[in-house]
Design a protein around this motif. Structure first.
Motif, PDB file in Angstrom:
ATOM      1  N   GLY A  89      13.237  40.708  63.060  1.00  0.00           N
ATOM      2  CA  GLY A  89      14.651  40.389  62.994  1.00  0.00           C
ATOM      3  C   GLY A  89      15.447  41.289  62.072  1.00  0.00           C
ATOM      4  N   ALA A  90      14.779  42.185  61.333  1.00  0.00           N
ATOM      5  CA  ALA A  90      15.543  43.071  60.468  1.00  0.00           C
ATOM      6  C   ALA A  90      16.293  44.091  61.310  1.00  0.00           C
ATOM      7  CB  ALA A  90      14.608  43.787  59.502  1.00  0.00           C
ATOM      8  N   VAL A  91      17.538  44.238  61.005  1.00  0.00           N
ATOM      9  CA  VAL A  91      18.360  45.161  61.788  1.00  0.00           C
ATOM     10  C   VAL A  91      18.230  46.562  61.194  1.00  0.00           C
ATOM     11  CG1 VAL A  91      20.682  45.688  62.527  1.00  0.00           C
ATOM     12  CG2 VAL A  91      19.949  43.311  62.345  1.00  0.00           C
ATOM     13  N   TYR A  92      17.946  47.502  62.059  1.00  0.00           N
ATOM     14  CA  TYR A  92      17.768  48.870  61.545  1.00  0.00           C
ATOM     15  C   TYR A  92      19.085  49.446  61.041  1.00  0.00           C
ATOM     16  CZ  TYR A  92      15.851  53.589  61.398  1.00  0.00           C
ATOM     17  OH  TYR A  92      15.433  54.829  60.999  1.00  0.00           O
ATOM     18  N   GLY A  93      20.120  49.151  61.777  1.00  0.00           N
ATOM     19  CA  GLY A  93      21.442  49.535  61.318  1.00  0.00           C
ATOM     20  C   GLY A  93      21.830  50.966  61.585  1.00  0.00           C
ATOM     21  N   ARG A  94      20.892  51.799  61.944  1.00  0.00           N
ATOM     22  CA  ARG A  94      21.237  53.195  62.126  1.00  0.00           C
ATOM     23  C   ARG A  94      21.324  53.530  63.598  1.00  0.00           C
ATOM     24  NH1 ARG A  94      18.170  52.304  57.836  1.00  0.00           N
ATOM     25  NH2 ARG A  94      18.362  53.589  55.965  1.00  0.00           N
ATOM     26  N   SER A  95      22.489  53.961  64.015  1.00  0.00           N
ATOM     27  CA  SER A  95      22.650  54.293  65.423  1.00  0.00           C
ATOM     28  C   SER A  95      23.854  55.189  65.565  1.00  0.00           C
ATOM     29  CB  SER A  95      22.873  53.023  66.252  1.00  0.00           C
ATOM     30  OG  SER A  95      24.090  52.419  65.842  1.00  0.00           O
ATOM     31  N   PHE A  96      24.020  55.705  66.775  1.00  0.00           N
ATOM     32  CA  PHE A  96      25.170  56.564  67.037  1.00  0.00           C
ATOM     33  C   PHE A  96      26.474  55.808  66.841  1.00  0.00           C
ATOM     34  CE2 PHE A  96      24.217  60.757  68.106  1.00  0.00           C
ATOM     35  CZ  PHE A  96      22.969  60.825  68.706  1.00  0.00           C
TER      36      PHE A  96
ATOM     37  N   VAL B 285      27.198  47.465  56.492  1.00  0.00           N
ATOM     38  CA  VAL B 285      27.862  46.674  57.521  1.00  0.00           C
ATOM     39  C   VAL B 285      27.001  46.552  58.768  1.00  0.00           C
ATOM     40  CG1 VAL B 285      29.778  46.721  59.152  1.00  0.00           C
ATOM     41  CG2 VAL B 285      30.200  47.145  56.740  1.00  0.00           C
ATOM     42  N   PHE B 286      26.449  47.686  59.200  1.00  0.00           N
ATOM     43  CA  PHE B 286      25.733  47.652  60.462  1.00  0.00           C
ATOM     44  C   PHE B 286      24.337  47.085  60.331  1.00  0.00           C
ATOM     45  CE2 PHE B 286      28.705  49.326  63.334  1.00  0.00           C
ATOM     46  CZ  PHE B 286      29.505  50.183  62.631  1.00  0.00           C
ATOM     47  N   SER B 287      23.902  46.843  59.094  1.00  0.00           N
ATOM     48  CA  SER B 287      22.621  46.176  58.932  1.00  0.00           C
ATOM     49  C   SER B 287      22.743  44.674  58.966  1.00  0.00           C
ATOM     50  CB  SER B 287      21.993  46.575  57.585  1.00  0.00           C
ATOM     51  OG  SER B 287      21.859  47.945  57.506  1.00  0.00           O
ATOM     52  N   GLN B 288      23.955  44.180  59.056  1.00  0.00           N
ATOM     53  CA  GLN B 288      24.117  42.732  59.117  1.00  0.00           C
ATOM     54  C   GLN B 288      23.622  42.207  60.435  1.00  0.00           C
ATOM     55  OE1 GLN B 288      25.065  41.070  56.456  1.00  0.00           O
ATOM     56  NE2 GLN B 288      25.233  43.067  55.469  1.00  0.00           N
TER      57      GLN B 288
ATOM     58  N   LEU C 249      24.856  62.513  40.742  1.00  0.00           N
ATOM     59  CA  LEU C 249      24.880  61.151  41.268  1.00  0.00           C
ATOM     60  C   LEU C 249      24.856  61.105  42.794  1.00  0.00           C
ATOM     61  CD1 LEU C 249      27.505  59.586  38.879  1.00  0.00           C
ATOM     62  CD2 LEU C 249      25.146  58.854  39.134  1.00  0.00           C
ATOM     63  N   ALA C 250      25.750  61.877  43.404  1.00  0.00           N
ATOM     64  CA  ALA C 250      25.867  61.765  44.854  1.00  0.00           C
ATOM     65  C   ALA C 250      24.580  62.203  45.540  1.00  0.00           C
ATOM     66  CB  ALA C 250      27.048  62.603  45.345  1.00  0.00           C
ATOM     67  N   ALA C 251      23.932  63.218  44.985  1.00  0.00           N
ATOM     68  CA  ALA C 251      22.692  63.683  45.584  1.00  0.00           C
ATOM     69  C   ALA C 251      21.620  62.602  45.518  1.00  0.00           C
ATOM     70  CB  ALA C 251      22.213  64.946  44.872  1.00  0.00           C
ATOM     71  N   THR C 252      21.666  61.800  44.456  1.00  0.00           N
ATOM     72  CA  THR C 252      20.688  60.720  44.330  1.00  0.00           C
ATOM     73  C   THR C 252      20.833  59.712  45.460  1.00  0.00           C
ATOM     74  OG1 THR C 252      21.073  60.953  41.964  1.00  0.00           O
ATOM     75  CG2 THR C 252      19.695  59.126  42.663  1.00  0.00           C
ATOM     76  N   ILE C 253      22.066  59.423  45.819  1.00  0.00           N
ATOM     77  CA  ILE C 253      22.281  58.443  46.882  1.00  0.00           C
ATOM     78  C   ILE C 253      21.609  58.933  48.163  1.00  0.00           C
ATOM     79  CG2 ILE C 253      23.971  57.270  48.287  1.00  0.00           C
ATOM     80  CD1 ILE C 253      25.894  57.310  46.086  1.00  0.00           C
ATOM     81  N   VAL C 254      21.771  60.220  48.447  1.00  0.00           N
ATOM     82  CA  VAL C 254      21.170  60.742  49.669  1.00  0.00           C
ATOM     83  C   VAL C 254      19.657  60.611  49.624  1.00  0.00           C
ATOM     84  CG1 VAL C 254      20.797  62.822  50.998  1.00  0.00           C
ATOM     85  CG2 VAL C 254      23.050  62.316  50.132  1.00  0.00           C
ATOM     86  N   ARG C 255      19.099  60.955  48.477  1.00  0.00           N
ATOM     87  CA  ARG C 255      17.641  60.909  48.396  1.00  0.00           C
ATOM     88  C   ARG C 255      17.080  59.501  48.493  1.00  0.00           C
ATOM     89  NH1 ARG C 255      14.655  65.518  45.810  1.00  0.00           N
ATOM     90  NH2 ARG C 255      16.102  67.223  46.121  1.00  0.00           N
ATOM     91  N   GLU C 256      17.831  58.537  48.014  1.00  0.00           N
ATOM     92  CA  GLU C 256      17.288  57.169  47.999  1.00  0.00           C
ATOM     93  C   GLU C 256      17.745  56.360  49.192  1.00  0.00           C
ATOM     94  OE1 GLU C 256      15.085  56.549  45.803  1.00  0.00           O
ATOM     95  OE2 GLU C 256      15.454  58.478  44.822  1.00  0.00           O
ATOM     96  N   SER C 257      18.377  57.007  50.149  1.00  0.00           N
ATOM     97  CA  SER C 257      19.003  56.216  51.201  1.00  0.00           C
ATOM     98  C   SER C 257      17.993  55.543  52.110  1.00  0.00           C
ATOM     99  CB  SER C 257      19.917  57.103  52.043  1.00  0.00           C
ATOM    100  OG  SER C 257      19.141  58.139  52.612  1.00  0.00           O
ATOM    101  N   GLU C 258      16.768  56.025  52.066  1.00  0.00           N
ATOM    102  CA  GLU C 258      15.794  55.406  52.958  1.00  0.00           C
ATOM    103  C   GLU C 258      15.493  53.983  52.580  1.00  0.00           C
ATOM    104  OE1 GLU C 258      14.217  56.308  55.824  1.00  0.00           O
ATOM    105  OE2 GLU C 258      15.908  57.672  55.716  1.00  0.00           O
ATOM    106  N   GLY C 259      15.425  53.763  51.271  1.00  0.00           N
ATOM    107  CA  GLY C 259      14.908  52.463  50.838  1.00  0.00           C
ATOM    108  C   GLY C 259      15.979  51.433  50.558  1.00  0.00           C
ATOM    109  N   LEU C 260      17.043  51.456  51.336  1.00  0.00           N
ATOM    110  CA  LEU C 260      18.143  50.581  50.980  1.00  0.00           C
ATOM    111  C   LEU C 260      17.916  49.125  51.342  1.00  0.00           C
ATOM    112  CD1 LEU C 260      21.340  52.665  51.530  1.00  0.00           C
ATOM    113  CD2 LEU C 260      20.397  51.732  49.448  1.00  0.00           C
ATOM    114  N   SER C 261      16.810  48.844  51.974  1.00  0.00           N
ATOM    115  CA  SER C 261      16.585  47.437  52.278  1.00  0.00           C
ATOM    116  C   SER C 261      15.935  46.714  51.103  1.00  0.00           C
ATOM    117  CB  SER C 261      15.706  47.314  53.520  1.00  0.00           C
ATOM    118  OG  SER C 261      14.662  48.257  53.423  1.00  0.00           O
TER     119      SER C 261
END
Lengths: 335, 342, 313
Positions: free
Chosen positions: B172-179, B156-159, A283-295
């Motif tokens: 206007g979409a917030v990337y959300g990824r930063s240091f 949270v940071f994408s808000q 499960l946890a590995a899946t989250i990492v792999r899919e993290s790009e498309g979270l929008s």
């Protein structure tokens, strides 16, 4: 000195006010942190809800290929016959269960034996060298283990342990390369063993020597003394170590995503030995792999649903650990 | 042998130690007489112990060999550059800087918060339901996988209202990824370690110290700030070092919350804030990306970076051991007196 | 085999007496007895200092210590000691700290071998067998030891005693025994130790919840469970209150009929109360050995007289 107001001096009253202010500020900080954590938990569940709502309890059931379901969500093209939120997580859950349980069981047995070795039977120089080394190993980042796994162990298993005939026998269903259940479980075991050995060995070392001496004076040999007295005394530590190790195994995302396999496949124990060489995706590995498309909506819901499952398991794990320690308090074994 | 009255007080002179032939020094270990079941257990322990030794030395030697063979000084000062011939091009300067920045942000947030929380829990702790709730919450964080923290942070940071903390796309979409985002989540990650270390140390401070200060009329706040915290400085430092170790070693949060750029890309033109708002990489994500699991395909660089990472972690562990004397939380694995029992 | 020692008939109850005070001016002021009177010996009217002793049917020699010397490294802690240990009597080893009495006691069940660098010479025989040729755990079941600090295991009272019953090769059949099979043996030995009456209600209670005196009696019960021939006691009452001490001393006197008892004590009154034979050791050497009346009333050696009179401790 101004001593009105119940005999307290002005200085003391000012001090008391500062104290109350400090207490209130710190209390506010505590509430803020508590609130943040609460918000996190709630948010994960809120975002996860659509996925659960759509799939119901079958979210946990098997049904189709997880990868194609995820890709369908990502590309916003639903699979034929299903809505976009369609997801059946069973292959991932199965992968998590198998790798975690196998790793923890093997690591538990090995750690207890190794801890007994370290505290009882090992010669002095060996002990002195091993202790800092094990503590170091407990702190190695998981990405390093993943690197060793994918660059050294997986190719080795691929070349030497998986015969060509085995690969062909399942090639119509899945490609076997070295990234599989065996590699993942092996490295997971190696990852969680040092911290377990450290905790158990320190607990064994803390058993009062009066008990060990008393047992020896009764004519009980060293092995039985360790098993009947020391291990029993160290049981809270063993429980704590197991809970810690299981939590780490459950949440291990990076190493497993590097090593466990290309597909979310339900490894089939009925395949015999081939079972060990089939790819898995916890499960946890899946989250990492899919993290790009979270929008993307449905994908995000699914990923958060997976996170919610992980959160709940972590909570249940701590509860189980707490529960396992309670009966031992009767006999004076303090956790 | 009984002595007679005529002998002097110097009885020791009359005693002759037995001849060497008569002296027996008992052998140390003998399991010949144990029942078979016990002997099997004994040998199993040896097998486990030897395997542990072998595996640990294999890992250590492997990383040492690979790391040293691929490590070049030039790697430390060059920025990574995307190139087809990865083995020639670029180093990991940016990832090192990135690790540094991230750890600094994480500790800057977690250390004061953690110490303050621990002090509140230990010295005040009222109302008690709140204290128990905070304790449980902190323990819960330590059990939560870092991926979950990471995607929560991303949420949270994408808000919209936090858009100033990272890059904003044109629509206007917030990337959300930063240091900054990653740093805040790293702080959450390190918090339980700092709280636990500080709390344990505060619990071990004897009450006499507190009573002495109160008897002088000092407030609880002043006592904590001026007396207790300075007294436990090594433990606070070791908690911070443990937290740093956790932050430096974490990859999941970095991969999810720091963007996947090889170099540290600043956003906007303000010097410091720009970097903080920007994306980048750390040693851990560099290793991940250069392994076959990531995009790059430069295992040599991955080994070198992993070696550097290991050295840093090792140094931190050694620091913790020095600070707390017996390492970690006073773990000692063997009894000094009763060496062994038959 | 019955041995008579020094002309004293073991079946006769000994007369009431006090510790003799030496009037040699070198010696420190005499002790007062329990009634407050001090000085010259008085018989009869003074407090009973020796406990009423149950009669013993026979006295059998169980262990023989012959020319035993023990060293840790280069330091000879016990020097050429010869003593008999008999069932039916209590042997007390007395002496100042560092006299080697505890080391000698521990050598009787080979507990001295735990320490690295221990060396020995001489013979110690249990029922004629050399103990160093026996299997060590077998020996320790026949020669049991009770320590200064009570050390019950963190288990229930029942389990503490059952532990001693279960472990051991010849008891392999007992290892899996159910509780009800072991119960008669456990209650029997608890009765022998005089503890059963106090704990009968709840044998499942944690042993750590007992009082100090009860814990020590539990340790004695545990030591007796294996049916030993010799019981070694290393200052068993030094950590206990006077009432518990008295209870355990009565217990020791009852037990001496069935096991040989060797007790190390630095409390001279205790030695006088319970011992049949006394061995006084000083700096590793056996200074004097004899019946307790003889050693306390008519010590043959100057050093013994000094120690009993309290010149050093």
């Amino acid at each position: 000195m101004d001593t009105s107001r119940n005999g307290h001096s002005r200085g003391a009253r000012r001090g008391a006010r500062t104290d109350r202010r400090a207490e209130r500020m710190l209390g506010a900080l505590a509430i803020a942190v508590l609130g943040l954590i609460g918000v996190m938990v709630v948010t994960v569940f809120v975002k996860a809800w659509p996925s659960f709502a759509h799939n119901g309890l079958s979210w946990f059931a098997p049904g189709g290929d997880v990868d194609s379901q995820l890709r369908a969500m990502e590309q916003a093209t639903p699979l034929p016959g299903h809505a976009q939120d369609y997801f059946r997580a069973w292959p991932l859950i199965w992968g998590t269960i198998v790798t975690t349980v196998l790793a923890v069981v093997i690591a538990l047995a090995g750690s207890i034996l190794a801890a007994i070795f370290l505290t009882e039977f090992a010669p002095g120089p060996v002990r002195r060298v091993l202790e800092p080394v094990i503590r170091l190993l407990a702190g190695v980042p998981s990405v390093v283990y993943g690197l060793i796994g994918i660059l050294a162990l997986a190719p080795y298993i691929n070349d030497h342990l998986i015969s060509n005939s085995r690969k062909e026998s399942v090639s119509f269903v899945v490609q076997l390369n070295g990234a599989d259940l065996a590699t993942a479980t092996l490295i997971l075991t190696i990852m969680i063993t040092p911290i377990m050995v450290a905790i158990i060995a320190s607990a064994l070392g803390a058993v009062p020597s009066s008990w060990r001496e008393g047992s020896a004076a009764l004519g009980v040999n060293r092995w039985r003394t360790v098993v009947r007295v020391s291990l029993r005394t160290a049981r809270p530590a063993i429980v704590a170590a197991t809970v810690l190790a299981t939590a780490r195994a459950l949440g291990e995302a990076i190493m497993l995503s590097m090593v466990s396999g290309s597909r979310g496949f339900t490894a089939n124990p009925l395949d015999g030995v081939t079972f060990l060489f089939e790819p898995v995706r916890p499960l946890a590995a899946t989250i990492v792999r899919e993290s790009e498309g979270l929008s993307i909506g449905p994908l995000a819901h699914t990923v958060y649903a997976i996170a919610a499952v992980l959160l709940v398991s972590a909570a249940m794990l701590s509860l189980a650990g707490w529960g396992a320690k309670q009966p031992l308090k009767r006999y004076g074994i303090r956790a | 042998m009984m002595l007679t009255d005529e002998e002097s007080l110097e009885e020791q002179a009359a005693f002759e130690p037995p001849s060497e032939a008569a002296i027996v020094r008992p052998p140390r270990q003998s399991t010949r007489s144990w029942p078979l079941v016990d002997r099997i257990g004994y040998w199993l322990c040896w097998v486990a112990g030897i395997s542990l030794c072998l595996i640990t030395s294999a890992i250590v030697l492997f990383m040492l060999v690979k790391g040293v063979s691929y490590l070049r000084p030039s790697l430390f000062v060059q920025s990574p550059s995307p190139s087809l011939r990865q083995s020639e091009a670029g180093g990991f300067l940016d990832p090192i800087v990135g690790t540094f920045i991230l750890t600094a942000i994480g500790i800057a947030i977690a250390a004061p918060t953690g110490v303050a929380l621990a002090a509140w829990l230990s010295e005040y702790g009222r109302p008690s339901w709140l204290a128990r709730a905070v304790e449980s919450a902190i323990e819960m964080i330590s059990g939560v996988p870092s991926v979950v923290l990471a995607i929560f942070g991303l949420l949270v940071f994408s808000q919209g209202f936090l858009g100033f903390l990272s890059q904003n796309a044109a629509n206007g979409a917030v990337y959300g990824r930063s240091f900054i985002g990653a740093g805040v989540v790293m702080a959450i990650l390190a918090l339980p370690l700092i709280v636990a270390s500080t709390r344990e140390a505060l619990a071990q401070v004897p009450d006499r110290m507190r009573e002495a200060s109160y008897a002088l009329g000092k407030t609880r706040a002043l006592t904590t700030w001026k007396v207790l915290l300075p007294a436990i400085r090594p433990s606070i430092a070791s908690g911070i070092a443990l937290g740093m170790g956790r932050i430096i070693g974490d990859t999941a949060i970095v991969t999810i919350l720091l963007g996947v750029t090889l170099k540290n890309e600043a956003v906007g033109s303000t010097p410091i804030l720009g970097t903080l708002r920007g994306t980048g990489s750390t040693l851990t994500s560099y290793v991940y990306n250069n392994s076959p699991a990531g995009e790059g395909n430069a295992p040599q660089k991955a080994y070198a970076a992993a070696f550097v990472l290991l050295m840093v972690v090792l140094a931190l562990n050694a620091l913790v051991t020095r600070l707390t004397g017996t390492g970690g939380r006073g773990m000692r694995w063997w009894r000094p007196r009763v060496a062994w029992i038959r | 085999m019955v041995e008579a020692e020094g002309g004293v008939d073991p079946l006769m109850p000994p007369p009431v007496r006090r510790i003799v005070i030496d009037r040699d001016p070198r010696v420190v002021a005499p002790r007062a007895d329990a009634n407050g009177s001090s000085g010259a010996e008085t018989l009869g009217a003074s407090a009973r200092r020796r406990l009423a002793r149950p009669a013993v049917s026979q006295v059998i020699e169980r262990m023989r210590i012959e020319s035993v010397s023990l060293a840790y490294g280069q330091n000879w802690v016990v020097r050429d000691v010869t003593l008999p240990v008999r069932q039916g009597e209590v042997l007390a080893l007395i002496g100042a700290s560092g006299s080697g009495k505890t080391t000698l006691l521990r050598s009787l069940n080979r507990l001295t071998e735990i320490t690295a660098g221990a060396a020995r010479s001489g013979r110690i025989a249990l029922d004629g067998e050399e103990i160093h040729e026996m299997e060590v755990n077998e020996l320790r079941r026949r020669v049991s030891m009770v320590f200064q600090q009570p050390n019950p295991f963190p288990m229930s009272i029942f389990e503490n005693v059952a532990y001693a019953l279960r472990e051991g090769p010849e008891r392999r059949g007992m290892r899996r025994s159910r509780r009800h099979e072991l119960e008669p043996a456990v209650t029997d030995v608890l009765r022998r130790a005089g503890l059963y009456g106090e704990v009968a209600g709840d044998l499942g209670r944690s042993a750590l919840k007992l009082s100090g005196g009860q814990q020590q009696r539990l340790c004695i019960a545990r030591a007796l469970a294996a049916g030993p021939e010799v019981l070694l006691l290393d200052e068993p009452c030094s950590a206990l209150d006077p009432i518990s001490t008295a209870v355990i001393e009565e217990l020791i006197l009852r037990l001496r009929e069935s096991v040989a008892v060797v007790i190390v004590t630095h409390n001279l009154q205790q030695a006088f109360r319970v011992a049949d034979h006394v061995a006084f050791m000083h700096l590793g050497e056996l200074v004097e050995y004899g019946s307790s009346e003889q050693v306390f009333d008519r010590p043959a050696r100057q050093r013994t007289r000094e120690y009993i009179g309290g010149a050093f401790g």
